[in-house]
Design an enzyme around this catalytic site. Structure first.
Site, short mmCIF file in Angstrom:
data_model
loop_
_atom_site.label_atom_id
_atom_site.label_comp_id
_atom_site.label_asym_id
_atom_site.label_seq_id
_atom_site.Cartn_x
_atom_site.Cartn_y
_atom_site.Cartn_z
N HIS A 32 24.47 18.87 20.86
CA HIS A 32 24.83 17.61 20.53
C HIS A 32 26.35 17.25 20.32
O HIS A 32 26.95 16.13 20.37
CB HIS A 32 24.03 17.09 19.58
CG HIS A 32 22.37 16.82 19.74
ND1 HIS A 32 21.35 17.87 19.26
CD2 HIS A 32 21.80 16.10 20.54
CE1 HIS A 32 20.41 17.47 20.06
NE2 HIS A 32 20.40 16.23 20.68
N ASP A 61 15.32 11.21 19.42
CA ASP A 61 15.47 12.08 18.32
C ASP A 61 16.33 11.60 17.14
O ASP A 61 16.27 12.27 16.04
CB ASP A 61 15.38 13.62 18.61
CG ASP A 61 16.66 13.86 19.64
OD1 ASP A 61 17.77 13.30 19.43
OD2 ASP A 61 16.37 14.69 20.42
N ASP A 81 15.40 4.08 24.66
CA ASP A 81 14.51 5.24 25.00
C ASP A 81 13.10 4.61 25.29
O ASP A 81 12.74 3.73 24.33
CB ASP A 81 14.56 6.19 23.70
CG ASP A 81 13.83 7.56 24.14
OD1 ASP A 81 12.69 7.53 24.77
OD2 ASP A 81 14.33 8.51 23.54
N ASP A 113 12.64 1.43 29.46
CA ASP A 113 13.37 2.30 30.49
C ASP A 113 14.80 2.20 30.51
O ASP A 113 15.43 0.90 30.68
CB ASP A 113 12.65 2.12 31.84
CG ASP A 113 13.13 3.35 32.73
OD1 ASP A 113 14.18 3.25 33.35
OD2 ASP A 113 12.28 3.76 33.12
N ALA A 114 15.57 2.88 30.63
CA ALA A 114 17.36 3.01 30.81
C ALA A 114 17.66 2.14 31.87
O ALA A 114 18.58 1.63 31.94
CB ALA A 114 17.85 4.34 30.53
N ASP A 132 21.33 11.05 27.48
CA ASP A 132 20.59 12.37 26.71
C ASP A 132 19.34 12.61 27.32
O ASP A 132 18.40 12.23 26.60
CB ASP A 132 20.78 12.19 25.37
CG ASP A 132 20.14 13.49 24.48
OD1 ASP A 132 19.94 14.39 25.35
OD2 ASP A 132 20.01 13.47 23.27
#
Length: 483
Positions: A32, A61, A81, A113-114, A132
């Site tokens: 990260h 996350d 996300d 949805d991106a 990510d």
């Protein structure tokens, strides 16, 4: 729906999606920090005295958000996300590890949805975009690594803004890694690849992990030497960052041989399933990508290699253009590609080893009888040859003097037999996905067809109907061209 699993460890946790490790708290900072810190630090350098706007795609996350929020220059973060369950974990089990980042007043979360989100983004809205995403497990997943997606990302960036995305392993998925590189370049993003050793990934055989730091404006080594890092970092520093852009020449040279990943021709997933390029022996030299300035090779795929139609046409083209197969052996990675992520090159080789015994189980008389039941759909000369062939098989005569078109037809049937079993070998060999070797398998053991194996043989015959139609279409087109 994705399968989520959190493994509790003595000193932390590990998180898996569909059996694939997403992070281990013991070393997730490596991943990260390299994903986020260089991108934000470079944007801070390029846009001084500016309130930075950041978009994170994936990353529910909260660990990437944690790194972004270390920069006071970031005024706002949008996190997109589609998985609400991961976001829930981010707010509960993962909270001690992400420092409560998902509750920050600088953050807005979109459960979406991106790809849908970024279509609505105004041009030039963000100074930094970070992708990510999880490792692609099907062709659908590779749409967020397509030329079209990267072009939309480019539009959403402020001029000179930074886009950083995780990739795949340049060590174990070399062709797939460079497919991403060429696709980014084709989207007019000046990509700089980098790689890291993440111990938890290495233990599972994933290999070194790859990333891409990109911008519409070339990223210079001199710039990276000027960036400043926030406090409280656990891993990254300037020296380690600059070293991450060095690659072995044997790996780097593959980048010229791959094609671009697009929605029409999803080359990336093919490369991930079929790591086909052999690494050339070199003098152990290294390539520093901070010293390389290049554009995309522009190689566009011509077919979807994971479709049976494309494979069948490749077989026919190879047959019609090769006078002597011994002098020009076929490329099995194209003519017989792996079709499913649960299959491996070792499984493919094992399957080919079974082929001779498998074909023995086929009743040629029944196969010819089934084919001749639809003989009226075939051109007369092929129908005649097949009747003669059937009689030779029945009487045990030598199989000689077949016309080229009939040979092509039989080749198409053979491709169906091969592809049906390669697409679903689990029904033939009752195999599942595993990461190790074949275990107790002994190649000398006799093959006994179970009910599942018999189903695999039925799949082969059912597929023949489709390929008969495909073959007739192809042969008809060939005959028309010859006329």
């Amino acid at each position: 729906m994705a399968s989520l699993f959190v493994e509790q460890q003595a000193d932390g946790i590990a998180f898996y999606i569909n059996g694939d490790l997403q992070f281990d708290s013991a070393d997730e900072a490596i991943y990260h920090e390299y994903l986020v810190i260089p991108a934000i630090a470079l944007a801070k350098l390029r846009f001084p005295d500016t309130e930075l706007r950041v978009l994170i795609c994936g990353g529910g996350d909260g660990l990437a958000v944690r790194e972004v929020l270390k920069f006071s220059e970031v005024s706002h973060v949008d996190l997109v996300d589609y998985d609400s369950e991961v976001l829930e974990l981010g707010n509960t089990i993962f909270k001690p590890f992400n420092a409560g980042s998902l509750t920050s007043d600088r953050l807005t979360i979109y459960i979406q949805d991106a790809r849908d989100f970024i279509r609505e983004v105004p041009t030039g809205l963000y100074h930094v975009i970070i992708a990510d995403f999880t490792y692609p497990t099907n062709a659908e997943d590779t749409k967020v690594y397509s030329l079209e997606w990267f072009q939309q990302v480019n539009l959403a960036l402020e001029n000179g803004g930074i886009f950083c995305t995780n990739g795949v392993s340049p060590e174990t998925r070399t062709a797939g890694f460079w497919c991403l590189y060429q696709t980014l370049l084709a989207a007019e993003l000046m990509a700089k690849p980098l790689q890291l050793n993440i111990p938890s990934f290495q233990r599972l055989g994933y290999g070194n992990w790859g990333f891409f730091l990109t911008s519409q404006i070339s990223i210079e080594a001199a710039e990276l030497e000027k960036i400043t890092f926030p406090e409280n970092l656990r891993v990254i520093n300037r020296k380690k960052l600059l070293a991450a852009f060095w690659f072995d020449s044997a790996i780097a040279n593959i980048r010229h041989q791959v094609t671009i990943n697009s929605l029409q021709f999803p080359e990336l997933f093919y490369y991930l399933l079929n790591p086909s390029f052999q690494l050339e022996k070199t003098d152990n030299s290294k390539v520093n990508f901070l010293e390389i300035y290049e554009v995309s090779n522009g190689k566009i795929g011509q077919r979807n290699w994971l479709q049976l139609e494309s494979t069948a046409k490749a077989w026919l083209e190879h047959f019609t253009t090769t006078q002597n197969l011994g002098k020009n052996p076929p490329d099995l990675n194209r003519l017989l590609p792996i079709q499913h992520r649960y299959h491996s090159p070792a499984m493919q080789r094992e399957w080919l080893g079974y082929l001779q015994q498998l074909l023995v189980e086929i009743d040629l008389n029944k196969l010819m009888k089934s084919t001749l039941s639809r003989v009226q759909e075939l051109p007369p000369h092929i129908a005649r040859d097949l009747r003669n062939l059937s009689e030779k098989i029945r009487s045990g005569q030598p199989l000689t003097n077949l016309s080229p078109s009939t040979t092509q037809f039989l080749m198409l049937l053979s491709v169906t037999l091969l592809m049906a079993n390669l697409v679903a070998p689990d029904t033939v060999f009752a195999k599942g996905y595993y990461g190790g070797s074949s275990g107790d398998y002994d190649s000398s053991d006799p093959i006994i067809l179970s009910d599942r194996q018999s189903l695999g043989l039925q799949l082969m015959f059912w597929g023949a109907g489709f390929l008969v139609w495909l073959g007739l279409t192809f042969l008809s087109d060939s005959n028309s061209n010859d006329d």
